[in-house]
Enzyme design. Structure first.
Site, mmCIF file in Angstrom:
data_model
loop_
_atom_site.group_PDB
_atom_site.id
_atom_site.type_symbol
_atom_site.label_atom_id
_atom_site.label_comp_id
_atom_site.label_asym_id
_atom_site.label_seq_id
_atom_site.Cartn_x
_atom_site.Cartn_y
_atom_site.Cartn_z
ATOM 1 N N GLU A 173 0.832 -1.212 0.000
ATOM 2 C CA GLU A 173 0.000 0.000 0.000
ATOM 3 C C GLU A 173 0.869 1.265 0.000
ATOM 4 O O GLU A 173 0.488 2.286 -0.559
ATOM 5 C CB GLU A 173 -0.961 -0.011 1.185
ATOM 6 C CG GLU A 173 -2.082 -1.042 0.991
ATOM 7 C CD GLU A 173 -2.994 -1.150 2.197
ATOM 8 O OE1 GLU A 173 -2.478 -1.458 3.289
ATOM 9 O OE2 GLU A 173 -4.209 -0.919 2.052
ATOM 10 N N GLU A 198 -4.183 -9.537 2.924
ATOM 11 C CA GLU A 198 -4.963 -9.316 4.145
ATOM 12 C C GLU A 198 -6.138 -10.269 4.294
ATOM 13 O O GLU A 198 -6.444 -10.747 5.390
ATOM 14 C CB GLU A 198 -5.483 -7.870 4.182
ATOM 15 C CG GLU A 198 -4.457 -6.849 4.614
ATOM 16 C CD GLU A 198 -3.581 -6.353 3.484
ATOM 17 O OE1 GLU A 198 -3.534 -7.004 2.410
ATOM 18 O OE2 GLU A 198 -2.933 -5.308 3.681
#
Ligand code: NAI
Length: 732
Positions: free
Chosen positions: A129, A151
C-alpha cells in the site's frame, strides 16, 4: 491503535532517511531501527507524516521522490499483534490509525511532484500500500521477493488504500479476482503481469537509475484518478459493460467460501463495489469502515493467531528441544516405494536431498520413482520448472532393490506395509546397513513406535514420521515420540521437517496420534446427522457452512469406509486397553450397513455415499437410496446445531488430546487441526474455537452441555475444561 499525534518535521526522523541529490530528487529510505522489517507501527506513522510534511515544506526545492527501503525486504505490512488484539471497543482507534496512514499517502500522491516506489524486496499488505501511493512502481527481481495484498487470508482487508487504489488502477473485476479478493502473493514478474507494478528490473542500481529517469521523464506525474476525465477501467457498477461481468465476482467469492462464515472476502467486494461509485476520498472512508470492523471482530483475531503466530511458532519447532544443534539430513533412505514411500522420496528430493528409494525389487522401486517423474513432467509441461530442475530432482532419487545401497544413509524412513512384524524386521535390517547413528523413522499411521524401537539396538533413534496423503500437497507432519525416543532424535526429525518444508507437530505415541483422533470425531458427528434423519444433502451443506473444506460424506468416500471402520476398531481396542469408556456414535451402524448390506465402501470402488463414474472416477450425485432409507423430514435438527456439533465434537477431542499430552502446545493443536483435518481456519483451530466461543470457555462448556442433553454423551465435557471455564480461564 492509538491516534497518532503529529510531531512535525523538526524532529530528526530516525525511521525514514532523507537524501536529496543535486537535481532535487529526494530519496526516502524506510528503515525502522527498532525492527527487522518495516511495519505499520505508531513510530512508522509518525515518521511517514514527518517525511510528507517536510516534502510539502521544501517542495520548491524538490523535483521528485523515490521511496525505497533500507531493509532486505521493502515493507512487511500491518502490525499483526495490534490487529489481533483489537476488539469491538477499538473501532474508533483503529479507524483513526488507518486514516492517519491514508492521509499521509494521499498527501504524498498529491504533492505535485513525481513519486516512484523502488520496491527492493517483498512488499505485502501495508507494505504494498505504501508503494501504491506512488505514481510509478519499479520492483527488483530478487529471489524470494513477493508482492501482494494478502490481508483477506488473515480475515481483514487492505485498509490503507489498497482496495481503493487497485480498483482504480485495474478495474473492479481484475482488482478483486487477481489481487484483493484472494490475497495472492506474487513474484515480481507476476505482479507486473497483473499490473500492480509497472517495471521489473534485475539490479538495485538499475532500480534506482530507472526511478530517477522516470522522475525526469514525468515531471507532471499524478495518479490517474486525480486527472480530469478519469474513468475506472472496465466501468463502474452502473455502467452496462461492467453490469454484464460483475456477477462473476460474487460467484467467485461464493465458490471460495462455500458458505463458510468468513466476512472478509465479502467486505472486500463491498468495499470495491461501493467505493467505485463515489469519489476517491469517500471510497477511502468506506474502505476504512469495512476494514476497522473486520480488524475489531473475532474472526480476524482467530485467523491472525492461527495462521501467523501459531504457524510461525510451529514452523520454528514449538516442541523441538532447544539446546540441540541443527542437523540436516544428507542421505535419506526411504523403504517401501508404494503410495507413501514414493511421495516421501519426491518431497525429499525436491528439497535438494539425496534419496535411496528401496523396495523388494528394483522394478518396484522404479515404479515408485515414476511418481516423481509424473509430477515433474507435469510441472515441466506447465512451465513451472525447467529441464535442468527436472533432471536434478530425478537424479537425486536412486531406485533400488538392494538393501546394500542404503549404506551411509543418515536418515531412514520406512513406509512398508502396515504390519508391525514386517516393520520391525525392516528396521533391524536397515539399522545394520545405514550409518551408525542414522535416525530410524517409521511412517506408520497407527502402530506403536515403542514396539518397533524394541527391534533395534539403539531405540533412542527410533521415531514416527506420520505423513498425510497426498504427501506433496499436505503440509502437516506428525512427529511421533516413543517412550525411548531421544531428544536428539526429536530435534533431528523437526530439522528434517523444516528441510522438506513441512509443518511439524510433535505428538505422543498413542493410538490415532492427534489428527486422526480429531478428524474421527468430526466425520462421525457429520454422519450422525444423517443417521438421525437429516437429509444427506443438508448434512453436507452443514459441513461446508461450518467452514470445512469438503463435505463429510465426500470425505468418508475418499478415506474409504473400510479404513474408517478399521480405525474405529483401533479406538475401541485402545479404550479397552486404557480402561476408559468408549462412547459410541449413531454413525457406526450406518457405516456398518454401508460396508455390509449396501456394499458401498467409497470412491476407490466407485460406490459410496456418492455415485461415481467408475472405480476411482469422477463424483456424480449422492446415492439416492441413502436419503430414501434415512431421511426423516419430521426430525428437526436446528441447522446451527448441525454445524456446531461437528466443530464442538472435534474441539472436545482436541482438548482431550492436549490434556493427555498427545499434543504439547496450543499452537500445535490449532495448526494440526487446520492443516491435518481441515478444521475451519476462521475458528483459529480446534482449541482456539473453545477460547473464542461467545462467553469464552464458559460459553463453550454451556453449549457443549446443551448439545450433550440433546444428542448424547459424545459432548461430555472433560473435567479439566469445566474447571477452566469455572475459573474464567482460557485453554493456554
Ligand atoms: P503401499 O502398499 O502403497 O506400499 C508399501 C510398499 O512397501 C510396497 O511397494 C511394498 O512392495 C513395499 N515393501 C514391502 N515390504 C518391503 C520391504 N521389506 N522392503 C522394502 N519395501 C517393502 O502402502 P502405503 O499406502 O504407501 O503405506 C505405507 C505405510 O504408510 C503404512 O505403514 C501406512 O499405514 C502408512 N501411511 C499411509 C497413509 C495413506 O494415506 N495411505 C497415510 C500415512 C501413513
Amino acid at each position: 491503535m492509538s491516534t497518532v499525534k503529529n510531531t512535525g518535521s523538526t524532529v530528526k526522523n530516525t525511521v525514514i532517511g532523507w537524501a536529496q541529490d543535486a537535481e532535487g530528487i529526494v530519496t526516502l529510505t524506510i528503515d525502522d531501527p527498532g525492527q527487522a522489517t518495516n511495519t505499520m507501527t505508531d513510530e512508522m506513522a509518525v515518521a511517514l507524516r514527518a517525511a510528507v510534511e517536510r516534502l510539502e515544506a521544501e517542495k520548491e526545492s524538490v523535483t521528485g521522490v523515490v521511496v525505497t527501503s533500507g531493509k532486505d525486504t521493502f515493507f512487511a505490512g500491518g502490525d499483526l499483534n495490534r490487529l489481533m488484539t483489537a476488539g469491538p471497543d477499538d473501532v474508533d482507534d483503529i479507524s483513526a490509525g488507518l486514516d492517519h496512514f491514508k492521509e499521509s499517502f494521499r498527501r504524498l500522491e498529491t504533492l505535485g511532484r513525481p513519486v516512484v516506489a523502488a520496491v527492493n524486496g517483498t512488499a505485502l499488505g501495508g507494505g504494498l500500500e505504501v508503494a501504491l501511493a506512488a505514481h510509478h512502481r519499479i520492483a527488483l527481481d530478487k529471489k524470494g521477493s513477493l508482492l501482494g495484498l494478502p490481508e483477506v487470508t488473515l480475515g481483514v482487508l487492505p485498509g490503507a488504500g489498497g482496495v481503493t487504489r487497485t480498483v482504480r488502477m485495474l478495474g473492479i473485476v481484475p482488482a478483486v479476482l487477481n489481487v484483493v479478493g484472494q490475497g495472492q502473493r506474487m513474484k515480481p514478474a507476476k505482479a507486473l503481469k497483473v499490473g500492480i507494478v509497472d517495471e521489473v528490473v534485475a539490479t538495485e542500481q538499475e532500480m534506482l537509475d530507472r526511478a530517477r529517469d522516470w522522475i525526469r521523464e514525468n515531471p507532471d506525474a499524478a495518479q490517474p484518478w486525480d486527472r480530469k476525465g478519469y474513468k475506472i477501467p472496465g466501468g463502474t457498477p452502473s455502467s452496462a459493460a461492467l453490469a454484464a461481468q460483475l456477477p462473476a465476482v460474487p460467484a467467485n467469492v461464493r465458490k471460495q467460501l462455500k458458505g463458510a462464515p468468513m466476512p472478509a472476502p465479502i467486505a472486500v467486494l463491498s468495499t470495491a463495489v461501493e467505493g467505485a461509485q463515489v469519489d476517491v476520498d469517500t471510497a477511502f472512508a468506506i474502505e476504512t469502515r469495512y476494514c476497522a470492523n473486520l480488524i475489531c471482530g473475532q474472526i480476524s483475531a482467530n485467523m491472525i493467531k492461527a495462521l501467523f503466530f501459531d504457524l510461525n511458532a510451529v514452523n520454528k519447532g514449538a516442541s523441538r528441544p532447544a539446546d540441540i544443534p541443527v542437523r540436516k539430513a544428507e542421505k535419506v533412505a526411504v523403504l517401501g516405494a508404494g503410495m507413501m514411500g514414493a511421495a516421501i522420496a519426491y518431497v525429499t528430493a525436491q528439497a535438494g536431498v539425496d534419496v535411496v528409494l528401496r523396495d523388494v525389487t528394483t522394478e518396484a522401486a522404479e515404479r515408485g520413482k515414476d511418481y516423481s517423474r509424473r509430477l515433474l513432467d507435469g510441472a515441466l509441461a506447465k512451465g513451472r520448472i525447467d529441464e535442468a530442475k527436472h533432471a536434478a530432482v530425478l537424479d537425486r532419487i536412486h531406485a533400488t532393490g538392494d538393501i546394500a545401497d542404503v549404506a551411509g544413509a543418515d536418515f531412514v524412513i520406512e513406509a512398508v506395509f502396515e504390519d508391525v512384524e514386517l516393520k520391525k524386521k525392516v528396521l533391524a535390517e536397515v539399522a545394520a546397513v545405514a550409518a551408525d547413528d542414522a535416525l530410524l523413522a517409521s511412517n506408520t499411521s497407527a502402530l506403536p513406535i515403542a514396539e518397533m524401537a524394541g527391534a533395534v539396538s539403539r531405540p533412542g533413534d527410533v521415531i514416527g514420521l506420520h505423513f498425510f496423503s497426498p504427501v506433496d500437497k499436505m503440509p502437516l507432519l506428525e512427529i511421533v515420540v516413543g517412550e525411548n525416543t531421544s531428544d536428539e532424535a526429536l530435534a533431528r526429525a523437526v530439522d528434517f521437517a523444516r528441510q522438506i518444508r513441512k509443518t511439524p507437530i510433535v505428538v505422543k505415541d498413542a493410538y490415532g496420534f492427534y489428527a486422526n483422533r480429531v478428524i474421527a470425531k468430526f466425520v462421525d458427528e457429520a454422519l450422525s446427522l444423517v443417521a438421525e434423519g437429516m437429509h444427506p444433502a443438508s448434512a453436507e451443506q452443514a459441513t461446508l457452512q461450518a467452514g470445512f473444506p469438503a463435505g463429510a460424506l465426500t470425505l468418508f468416500d475418499e478415506i474409504n469406509m473400510k479404513t474408517i471402520a478399521k480405525i474405529r476398531q483401533g479406538f475401541i481396542a485402545d479404550a479397552a486397553e486404557r480402561g476408559v469408556e468408549f462412547v459410541t456414535s449413531p454413525s457406526y451402524p450406518l457405516v456398518d450397513r454401508m460396508l455390509g448390506e449396501f456394499d458401498r465402501p467409497g470412491r476407490l470402488e466407485g460406490r459410496g455415499f456418492y455415485e461415481y463414474e467408475g472405480p476411482g472416477g469422477a463424483r456424480l450425485g449422492l446415492w439416492p437410496k441413502l436419503a430414501a432409507e434415512y431421511h426423516r423430514p419430521e426430525v428437526e435438527i436446528p441447522f446451527e446445531d448441525a454445524k456446531e456439533r461437528m466443530l464442538v465434537a472435534a474441539a472436545l477431542e482436541a482438548y482431550r488430546c492436549y490434556d493427555e499430552g498427545v499434543v504439547r502446545t496450543v499452537a500445535e493443536a490449532n495448526i494440526g487441526s487446520i492443516m491435518g483435518i481441515g478444521y475451519p481456519a476462521w475458528t483459529g483451530g480446534a482449541l482456539q474455537y473453545i477460547n473464542q466461543y461467545a462467553g469464552e470457555t464458559a460459553g463453550f462448556v454451556a453449549r457443549a452441555d446443551e448439545l450433550r442433553a440433546r444428542y448424547g454423551d459424545r459432548f461430555l465435557v472433560p473435567d479439566g475444561l469445566r474447571a477452566l471455564a469455572a475459573e474464567g480461564r482460557l485453554v493456554v
